[in-house]
Design an enzyme around this catalytic site. Structure first.
Site, mmCIF file in Angstrom:
data_model
loop_
_atom_site.group_PDB
_atom_site.id
_atom_site.type_symbol
_atom_site.label_atom_id
_atom_site.label_comp_id
_atom_site.label_asym_id
_atom_site.label_seq_id
_atom_site.Cartn_x
_atom_site.Cartn_y
_atom_site.Cartn_z
ATOM 1 N N THR A 21 30.506 -12.393 -46.353
ATOM 2 C CA THR A 21 29.669 -13.580 -46.527
ATOM 3 C C THR A 21 28.217 -13.198 -46.751
ATOM 4 O OG1 THR A 21 28.794 -15.485 -45.325
ATOM 5 C CG2 THR A 21 29.567 -13.681 -43.984
ATOM 6 N N ASP A 22 27.483 -14.091 -47.408
ATOM 7 C CA ASP A 22 26.038 -13.868 -47.590
ATOM 8 C C ASP A 22 25.277 -13.986 -46.268
ATOM 9 O OD1 ASP A 22 26.297 -16.631 -47.252
ATOM 10 O OD2 ASP A 22 25.171 -17.166 -49.062
ATOM 11 N N GLU A 23 25.937 -14.553 -45.242
ATOM 12 C CA GLU A 23 25.233 -14.766 -43.969
ATOM 13 C C GLU A 23 24.865 -13.455 -43.274
ATOM 14 O OE1 GLU A 23 26.636 -17.708 -41.304
ATOM 15 O OE2 GLU A 23 27.390 -18.996 -42.889
ATOM 16 N N TYR A 61 28.884 -15.573 -35.523
ATOM 17 C CA TYR A 61 29.811 -15.408 -36.663
ATOM 18 C C TYR A 61 29.297 -14.343 -37.629
ATOM 19 C CZ TYR A 61 31.536 -16.316 -41.390
ATOM 20 O OH TYR A 61 32.029 -16.168 -42.665
ATOM 21 N N LYS A 91 30.778 -10.609 -38.879
ATOM 22 C CA LYS A 91 31.084 -10.288 -40.285
ATOM 23 C C LYS A 91 30.276 -9.063 -40.715
ATOM 24 C CE LYS A 91 33.408 -12.103 -42.825
ATOM 25 N NZ LYS A 91 34.873 -11.949 -43.117
HETATM 26 P P1 NAD Z 1 39.384 -20.270 -42.836
HETATM 27 O O1 NAD Z 1 38.884 -20.415 -41.449
HETATM 28 O O2 NAD Z 1 39.671 -21.485 -43.648
HETATM 29 O O3 NAD Z 1 40.722 -19.391 -42.841
HETATM 30 C C1 NAD Z 1 40.882 -18.251 -42.050
HETATM 31 C C2 NAD Z 1 42.353 -17.897 -42.035
HETATM 32 O O4 NAD Z 1 42.490 -16.688 -41.251
HETATM 33 C C3 NAD Z 1 43.244 -18.948 -41.364
HETATM 34 O O5 NAD Z 1 44.410 -19.159 -42.126
HETATM 35 C C4 NAD Z 1 43.580 -18.339 -40.000
HETATM 36 O O6 NAD Z 1 44.837 -18.766 -39.504
HETATM 37 C C5 NAD Z 1 43.574 -16.867 -40.345
HETATM 38 N N1 NAD Z 1 43.324 -16.037 -39.169
HETATM 39 C C6 NAD Z 1 42.378 -16.208 -38.210
HETATM 40 N N2 NAD Z 1 42.486 -15.245 -37.257
HETATM 41 C C7 NAD Z 1 43.500 -14.436 -37.644
HETATM 42 C C8 NAD Z 1 44.093 -13.260 -37.100
HETATM 43 N N3 NAD Z 1 43.649 -12.734 -35.956
HETATM 44 N N4 NAD Z 1 45.109 -12.679 -37.771
HETATM 45 C C9 NAD Z 1 45.580 -13.210 -38.932
HETATM 46 N N5 NAD Z 1 45.069 -14.332 -39.494
HETATM 47 C C10 NAD Z 1 44.044 -14.931 -38.862
HETATM 48 O O7 NAD Z 1 38.328 -19.329 -43.572
HETATM 49 P P2 NAD Z 1 37.815 -19.351 -45.080
HETATM 50 O O8 NAD Z 1 36.713 -20.311 -45.211
HETATM 51 O O9 NAD Z 1 38.987 -19.418 -45.984
HETATM 52 O O10 NAD Z 1 37.180 -17.881 -45.141
HETATM 53 C C11 NAD Z 1 37.978 -16.764 -45.529
HETATM 54 C C12 NAD Z 1 37.113 -15.541 -45.568
HETATM 55 O O11 NAD Z 1 36.026 -15.719 -46.465
HETATM 56 C C13 NAD Z 1 36.475 -15.186 -44.207
HETATM 57 O O12 NAD Z 1 36.484 -13.794 -44.077
HETATM 58 C C14 NAD Z 1 35.049 -15.707 -44.341
HETATM 59 O O13 NAD Z 1 34.169 -14.950 -43.542
HETATM 60 C C15 NAD Z 1 34.789 -15.472 -45.819
HETATM 61 N N6 NAD Z 1 33.801 -16.350 -46.466
HETATM 62 C C16 NAD Z 1 33.917 -17.706 -46.354
HETATM 63 C C17 NAD Z 1 33.030 -18.521 -47.059
HETATM 64 C C18 NAD Z 1 33.134 -20.030 -46.994
HETATM 65 O O14 NAD Z 1 32.266 -20.712 -47.537
HETATM 66 N N7 NAD Z 1 34.156 -20.607 -46.403
HETATM 67 C C19 NAD Z 1 32.013 -17.945 -47.836
HETATM 68 C C20 NAD Z 1 31.922 -16.546 -47.898
HETATM 69 C C21 NAD Z 1 32.837 -15.757 -47.222
HETATM 70 O O1 DAU Z 2 27.395 -18.833 -46.598
HETATM 71 C C1 DAU Z 2 28.757 -18.578 -46.449
HETATM 72 C C2 DAU Z 2 29.271 -19.251 -45.194
HETATM 73 O O2 DAU Z 2 29.358 -20.631 -45.482
HETATM 74 C C3 DAU Z 2 30.625 -18.712 -44.747
HETATM 75 O O3 DAU Z 2 30.481 -17.370 -44.365
HETATM 76 C C4 DAU Z 2 31.177 -19.528 -43.574
HETATM 77 O O4 DAU Z 2 32.486 -19.086 -43.258
HETATM 78 C C5 DAU Z 2 31.231 -20.983 -43.984
HETATM 79 O O5 DAU Z 2 31.653 -21.766 -42.883
HETATM 80 C C6 DAU Z 2 29.849 -21.446 -44.442
HETATM 81 O O6 DAU Z 2 28.910 -21.437 -43.337
HETATM 82 P P1 DAU Z 2 27.890 -22.654 -43.082
HETATM 83 O O7 DAU Z 2 27.543 -22.635 -41.651
HETATM 84 O O8 DAU Z 2 26.810 -22.649 -44.101
HETATM 85 O O9 DAU Z 2 28.891 -23.888 -43.462
HETATM 86 P P2 DAU Z 2 29.145 -25.332 -42.808
HETATM 87 O O10 DAU Z 2 30.102 -26.034 -43.701
HETATM 88 O O11 DAU Z 2 29.450 -25.260 -41.376
HETATM 89 O O12 DAU Z 2 27.700 -26.019 -42.948
HETATM 90 C C7 DAU Z 2 27.009 -26.102 -44.206
HETATM 91 C C8 DAU Z 2 25.649 -26.718 -43.935
HETATM 92 O O13 DAU Z 2 25.813 -28.094 -43.568
HETATM 93 C C9 DAU Z 2 24.883 -26.082 -42.784
HETATM 94 O O14 DAU Z 2 23.499 -26.117 -43.085
HETATM 95 C C10 DAU Z 2 25.185 -26.991 -41.580
HETATM 96 C C11 DAU Z 2 25.301 -28.347 -42.242
HETATM 97 N N1 DAU Z 2 26.205 -29.340 -41.642
HETATM 98 C C12 DAU Z 2 27.472 -28.954 -41.301
HETATM 99 C C13 DAU Z 2 28.376 -29.884 -40.821
HETATM 100 C C14 DAU Z 2 29.774 -29.461 -40.421
HETATM 101 C C15 DAU Z 2 25.802 -30.662 -41.519
HETATM 102 O O15 DAU Z 2 24.642 -31.005 -41.839
HETATM 103 N N2 DAU Z 2 26.707 -31.581 -41.046
HETATM 104 C C16 DAU Z 2 27.972 -31.241 -40.683
HETATM 105 O O16 DAU Z 2 28.746 -32.143 -40.268
#
Ligand code: NAD
Ligand code: DAU
Length: 330
Positions: A119-121, A146, A150
């Site tokens: 992630t970019d975080e 988190y 990562k």
């Molecule tokens: P998600 O939470 O939707 O899915 C995570 C999946 O991992 C789930 O199916 C869960 O059951 C599985 N999991 C959790 N713990 C586990 C374990 N111990 N063993 C096996 N499986 C397990 O997450 P996502 O949003 O799809 O993110 C996927 C990946 O992408 C993560 O590594 C996250 O850090 C990264 N990422 C997410 C975003 C985003 O915007 N969502 C952006 C950049 C990177």
């Molecule tokens: O940048 C990549 C990341 O993006 C991933 O690594 C994470 O897995 C993914 O969850 C996401 O992280 P954020 O914390 O940015 O995403 P989230 O959807 O939780 O929140 C997006 C923005 O919206 C953040 O500024 C918090 C805000 N927010 C979130 C929720 C759930 C609200 O304002 N209201 C809400 O109800």
């Protein structure tokens, strides 16, 4: 080609599995997923050339057995939600750090290619007027439990490449949106609130900026890196989609034909990162990738349509998610 996808029942992993099976007829996919609250078998139901293994990525025996029989591992499995990490960081350390370590040991032993999803975080946050964006050279500076886990996992991958010659690449992507995203996350939470006639919930003033990318674009970039990336390199994935949270909510309200001020301000997130922004020029210039969804508003409309058409997928978890948020004042 035998592809092992960890976390393939989660949001991005399930979209990756679907896209891979559709676009690569030579691929057989095995999913390893623990089916935590974030995983759903329904997200990958009915697919052919797919084997589903329910299990933990930190289970060394199981992981060894699966890695031995594969050509490529794509590692999505993680605890992914910042608000949850603030309430209980322990599963984040376990899955994101120990899980990645376990996988690295298995690919080291069996000489299998790995792509690690991050992630970019890991880079912390930027000021609102900062002219710089994140690049592969930006120092790591994670601010949340988190992102710290990562960042730790990325550093393990880098060390295993350098010390043990593991064949791995890393990608750090910005915020994804699209189908099959859990309703705890910002965009699906607000879409499903609006479907239910409830007001969107904005943390704090809503001025935080996220750099949105459609999940299909994330996953097409992952395949580009697997096929054309350099072993040991990090690639940043982004689609120039910077928006404040208020701008996103107002776009959603407009799509639902509602007043632009028809949302609630709720408690802010502790340590809330202000802004993320990705410079993806290495991926575009060196590897020739470009997004298929350059227009955020179009992608958002398609996502709203998906949640409208797939209520059976998200309805079972909506109430519990809102109960959790209510207890936290969000
Ligand atoms: P998600 O939470 O939707 O899915 C995570 C999946 O991992 C789930 O199916 C869960 O059951 C599985 N999991 C959790 N713990 C586990 C374990 N111990 N063993 C096996 N499986 C397990 O997450 P996502 O949003 O799809 O993110 C996927 C990946 O992408 C993560 O590594 C996250 O850090 C990264 N990422 C997410 C975003 C985003 O915007 N969502 C952006 C950049 C990177
Ligand atoms: O940048 C990549 C990341 O993006 C991933 O690594 C994470 O897995 C993914 O969850 C996401 O992280 P954020 O914390 O940015 O995403 P989230 O959807 O939780 O929140 C997006 C923005 O919206 C953040 O500024 C918090 C805000 N927010 C979130 C929720 C759930 C609200 O304002 N209201 C809400 O109800």
């Amino acid at each position: 080609m035998r592809v092992l996808v960890t976390g393939g029942a989660g949001f991005i992993g399930a979209n990756f599995v679907r896209q891979t099976l559709q676009e690569r007829l030579e691929a057989h996919v095995t999913i390893l997923d623990a089916l935590t609250y974030a995983g759903s078998r329904a997200s990958v139901a009915g697919l052919e050339r797919l084997t589903f293994v329910e299990g933990d990525v930190a289970d060394a025996r199981l992981v060894n057995r699966l890695v031995e029989k594969t050509d490529l591992v794509v590692h999505f499995a993680a605890e992914s939600h910042n608000d949850n990490a603030l309430m209980d960081p322990s599963p984040f350390v376990q899955t994101n750090v120990i899980g990645t370590f376990t996988l690295l040991e298995a690919v080291r032993k069996h000489g299998v290619r790995l792509h690690h999803i991050s992630t970019d975080e890991v880079y912390g946050d930027l000021g609102l007027d900062d002219p710089a964006k994140f690049t592969p050279g930006t120092p790591y500076n994670p601010s949340s439990p988190y992102s710290a886990t990562k960042a730790s996992s990325d550093l393990l991958v880098r060390a295993w490449v350098r010390s043990f010659g593991v064949q791995a690449t890393i990608s750090n992507c910005s915020n994804n949106y699209g189908p099959y995203q859990h309703v705890e996350k910002f965009i699906p939470r607000q879409i499903t609130n609006l479907i239910d006639g409830a007001r969107p919930r904005v943390y704090g003033a809503g001025l935080n900026v996220r750099d949105w990318i459609h999940v299909e674009d994330h996953n097409s970039a992952v395949w580009t890196i697997i096929e054309r990336g350099q072993i040991g390199e990090t690639y940043l994935i982004g689609a120039d989609g910077e928006m404040t949270n208020l701008e996103v909510v107002r776009l959603l309200l407009a799509e639902f034909g509602q007043d632009p001020d028809g949302f609630e301000h709720v408690n802010d997130r502790a340590g809330h990162d202000l802004r993320y922004a990705i410079d993806s020029s290495r991926l575009r210039d060196e590897l020739g990738w470009s997004p298929r969804y350059p227009d955020f508003a179009d992608g958002l409309r398609a996502t709203i349509d998906w949640y409208r058409a797939n209520e059976a997928w998200w309805r079972p978890v909506k109430e519990a998610t809102e109960t959790k948020y209510a207890a936290w004042g969000h």
